[in-house]
Write an enzyme that holds these catalytic residues in place. Structure first.
Site, short mmCIF file in Angstrom:
data_model
loop_
_atom_site.label_atom_id
_atom_site.label_comp_id
_atom_site.label_asym_id
_atom_site.label_seq_id
_atom_site.Cartn_x
_atom_site.Cartn_y
_atom_site.Cartn_z
N ASP A 1 5.55 -2.84 -6.30
CA ASP A 1 6.42 -1.71 -5.96
C ASP A 1 7.70 -2.12 -5.26
O ASP A 1 8.32 -1.31 -4.56
CB ASP A 1 5.66 -0.69 -5.09
CG ASP A 1 4.41 -0.20 -5.77
OD1 ASP A 1 3.42 0.05 -5.07
OD2 ASP A 1 4.42 -0.10 -7.01
N1 LIG Z 1 3.41 -6.90 -10.66
C1 LIG Z 1 3.37 -5.55 -10.58
N2 LIG Z 1 2.44 -4.88 -11.27
C2 LIG Z 1 2.43 -3.53 -11.22
C3 LIG Z 1 3.35 -2.83 -10.42
C4 LIG Z 1 4.35 -3.59 -9.72
O1 LIG Z 1 5.22 -3.03 -9.03
N3 LIG Z 1 4.32 -4.94 -9.84
N4 LIG Z 1 3.26 -1.46 -10.30
C5 LIG Z 1 1.97 -0.94 -10.69
C6 LIG Z 1 1.78 0.52 -10.60
N5 LIG Z 1 1.32 0.88 -9.29
C7 LIG Z 1 2.11 1.65 -8.56
O2 LIG Z 1 3.12 2.14 -9.03
C8 LIG Z 1 0.07 0.37 -8.80
C9 LIG Z 1 -0.93 0.16 -9.66
C10 LIG Z 1 -2.15 -0.37 -9.18
C11 LIG Z 1 -2.32 -0.68 -7.87
C12 LIG Z 1 -3.60 -1.27 -7.39
O3 LIG Z 1 -3.80 -1.49 -6.24
N6 LIG Z 1 -4.49 -1.57 -8.37
C13 LIG Z 1 -5.75 -2.22 -8.06
C14 LIG Z 1 -6.79 -1.78 -9.08
C15 LIG Z 1 -6.84 -0.32 -9.26
C16 LIG Z 1 -7.81 0.10 -10.35
O4 LIG Z 1 -8.47 -0.74 -10.92
O5 LIG Z 1 -7.79 1.30 -10.61
C17 LIG Z 1 -5.63 -3.69 -8.34
O6 LIG Z 1 -4.91 -4.01 -9.33
O7 LIG Z 1 -6.31 -4.43 -7.64
C18 LIG Z 1 -1.26 -0.47 -7.02
C19 LIG Z 1 -0.05 0.08 -7.48
C20 LIG Z 1 1.54 -1.44 -12.02
N7 LIG Z 1 1.49 -2.86 -11.96
#
Ligand SMILES: Nc1nc2c(c(=O)[nH]1)N[C@@H](CN(C=O)c1ccc(C(=O)N[C@@H](CCC(=O)O)C(=O)O)cc1)CN2
Length: 283
Positions: free
Chosen positions: A227
């Site tokens: 983000d």
């Molecule tokens: N490298 C990046 N990847 C993603 C970003 C980003 O800015 N940089 N944005 C996200 C979308 N997002 C918020 O907008 C977001 C998505 C997921 C998570 C998160 O903590 N996910 C957990 C797993 C959640 C699940 O399995 O449902 C994780 O990945 O451990 C935070 C923010 C999209 N990708």
């Protein structure tokens, strides 16, 4: 034949005259020009649209001579884009359907001038929506254990379809450098808060708990830092003490759709430039 040229370089006198003179000498008719100077960083930005006679214009010659005569002289970072071929946009989704529906509706109405080779998801839930719009759907589950293999599969898919850019339409997995390095400033995300407030996975809950009076949505280019990528578009709406979390989510959904669609259109129209983790947008 229309071309769009994007330039940024250290600012100095004479850049506009040199570029427009060169385009004119190459038979170009400039139909749009906008520029911006970041005075603090002393950086010049320019977006130019020019029509050339397709029978006389040689893109490779133009690029070679532009690089030799202008880009080298002014230390320019630049790119040229021919109108005509629709950019290929891959959609990444998870379980939320509102941004997917919105983008596919704009695509099928012709509002979004792209080609969508496929939708990929870490869940199977949204397959019926992709099928409704006759777009191929790929279900690639992602877990902490298989993330590397899953992203390799995603990369093969992206490469095999010659994808130009990726839209994370509420894709709830963190994308690693493996993908980002293949698509620098070519991955657009929609975050459901008015960044930098409430980054992370559950912004509406955090906003409700904080008692805010405004909520928002942010579309940004994706970097490794969650983000924190260059912001393309944002918008807000007001909320009151009377709104519950569910109301925040409902009001936020409309914002997310509008903000993401605006950001995707600005990218497709080559109206965005990234510099110093920020964007210059030529509206
Ligand atoms: N490298 C990046 N990847 C993603 C970003 C980003 O800015 N940089 N944005 C996200 C979308 N997002 C918020 O907008 C977001 C998505 C997921 C998570 C998160 O903590 N996910 C957990 C797993 C959640 C699940 O399995 O449902 C994780 O990945 O451990 C935070 C923010 C999209 N990708």
């Amino acid at each position: 034949m229309k071309t769009t040229i994007l330039i940024h370089c250290p600012d100095q006198q004479g850049i506009i005259s040199a570029v427009t003179g060169f385009v004119h000498a190459k038979g170009g008719n400039i139909v749009y020009l906008d520029q911006h100077v970041d005075q603090q960083a002393n950086v010049f930005f320019m977006r130019l649209e020019s029509n050339f006679d397709a029978d006389l214009f040689s893109e490779s010659d133009f690029e070679k001579e532009f690089q030799k005569n202008l880009a080298a002289r002014y230390t320019m970072q630049w790119s040229m884009h021919r109108a005509g071929r629709l950019p290929k946009m891959a959609l990444f989704v998870s379980k939320y359907n509102h941004c997917l529906y919105d983008l596919l509706s704009r695509y099928s109405s012709g509002e979004l001038e792209v080609d969508i080779p496929f939708v990929v998801s870490n869940h199977a839930d949204l397959r019926p929506i992709a099928e409704q719009f006759k777009i191929p759907f790929y279900h690639i589950p992602v877990t902490k254990a298989n993330k590397g293999d899953a992203e390799n599969e995603q990369l093969k898919l992206l490469a095999s379809h010659d994808v130009d850019f990726i839209v994370l339409a509420r894709y709830m997995q963190i994308v690693s450098a493996k993908i980002i390095d293949h698509y620098p400033n070519k991955i657009i995300n929609i975050h459901h808060s008015f960044l930098p407030a409430f980054a992370g996975a559950k912004p509406y809950h955090a906003a409700f708990k904080r008692g805010v009076k405004i909520i928002g949505a942010t579309s940004h280019y994706v970097t490794e830092n969650l983000d924190e990528g260059p912001i393309i578009e944002q918008d807000v709406t007001t909320v009151t003490h009377a709104h519950r979390i569910a109301d925040f989510i409902t009001k936020g959904r409309d914002l997310e759709k509008i903000v993401l669609a605006r950001a995707v259109k600005l990218h497709v129209q080559r109206k965005t430039m990234v510099y110093d983790n920020k964007t210059v947008i030529f509206y």
